[in-house]
Design an enzyme around this catalytic site. Sequence first.
Site, PDB file in Angstrom:
ATOM      1  CG  HIS A  80       0.847  -6.871   2.543  1.00  0.00           C
ATOM      2  ND1 HIS A  80      -0.020  -5.962   1.979  1.00  0.00           N
ATOM      3  CD2 HIS A  80       1.677  -7.269   1.536  1.00  0.00           C
ATOM      4  CE1 HIS A  80       0.260  -5.821   0.695  1.00  0.00           C
ATOM      5  NE2 HIS A  80       1.292  -6.606   0.398  1.00  0.00           N
ATOM      6  CD  GLU A 129      -1.785  -3.653   5.172  1.00  0.00           C
ATOM      7  OE1 GLU A 129      -1.233  -4.632   4.612  1.00  0.00           O
ATOM      8  OE2 GLU A 129      -2.983  -3.370   5.017  1.00  0.00           O
ATOM      9  CG  HIS A 173      -1.683  -1.369   1.264  1.00  0.00           C
ATOM     10  ND1 HIS A 173      -2.626  -1.794   0.351  1.00  0.00           N
ATOM     11  CD2 HIS A 173      -1.511  -2.393   2.148  1.00  0.00           C
ATOM     12  CE1 HIS A 173      -3.023  -3.019   0.678  1.00  0.00           C
ATOM     13  NE2 HIS A 173      -2.362  -3.410   1.751  1.00  0.00           N
ATOM     14  CD  GLU A 194      -1.477  -9.918   4.925  1.00  0.00           C
ATOM     15  OE1 GLU A 194      -1.376  -8.975   5.735  1.00  0.00           O
ATOM     16  OE2 GLU A 194      -2.060  -9.823   3.823  1.00  0.00           O
TER      17      GLU A 194
END
Length: 316
Positions: A198, A143, A106, A280
């Site tokens: 992430h 995030e 992101h 993650e």
Amino acid sequence: MSYAGPDFEPSQPRRPRRGPLTVALAALVPGALLGWLVYETVGGSGDDGGSGRATVRSSSPAVSNEPSDDAKEPSTSPEPTDTPSASAPAATGPLKGKVVVIDPGHNPGNFQHPSEINRTVDIGTNRKECDTTGTSTNDGYTEAKFTLDVAHRMRTLLEQQGATVKLTQDGDRPFGPCVDERARIGNQAKADAVVSIHADGSGTGNRGFHVILPGAVHAGAADTRAIVGPSRDLGERVVGRFVAVTGSAPSNYIGDGSGLVTRKDLGGLNLSTVPKVFIECGNMRDSKDAALLTSGAWRQKAAQGISEGIVSFLRG
């Protein structure tokens, strides 16, 4: 150290038979006083602009034992650039000649560009959004901020091992890059390993980390068949070192406790032609995981665990 001049005892009466010693002292005292005056007038001026007194200054910066947090960490983002951030190859180190691409998931600016990130791009198997805003903790720690911080820490660690490190984005562009461009950056760099950073946004009580591996895809522009094997090797090594360094357990809600998940619906993996995995690092929506993810000390451990997995993979 600070210097205030020599100390002198008051002169004491001397017996006549010690005349030679008295003469010698008389000759030395003026010279010492002159040397002190010269030091006070000239030597001390370099520290504080001619105050006439030398100032004590520490030879190294103050060290705090407090874990770093976001309020204390200076921004490390460079001026905007059209190319991915890259380090200069280190002269020595076990990873000399190796290229690692870190993909901070992101972008902090995605929130301000909904139309741009919502447009779809071809990921081989189908079309998906260019990018998303990512998730955040219940207290608003995003995030995007997390991934960029971990990426910076990883870059430092891997450069110390001699690797050339490139970031797909460094907070230096208004949004994105899109998922297809993220894959392309690793491919064009001929990266020896790519890791996309992430943090998950699952339900409360879902805890732990997991590493996402590319599945075997051969459709349209996607062909992962050559990288499935080495990507699994990379992923398994990252899982092992992440557990060892952070103490975090593999996800309790996905991956059957292995910490590994295979997916065929992620453009960043489908379009990669070099070994690549996603990680993650935890669930931002769980308060216990969020406490880790928002800790600078824990983020350093996360960066170290991922980096050690990469080093292990590249060294074989």
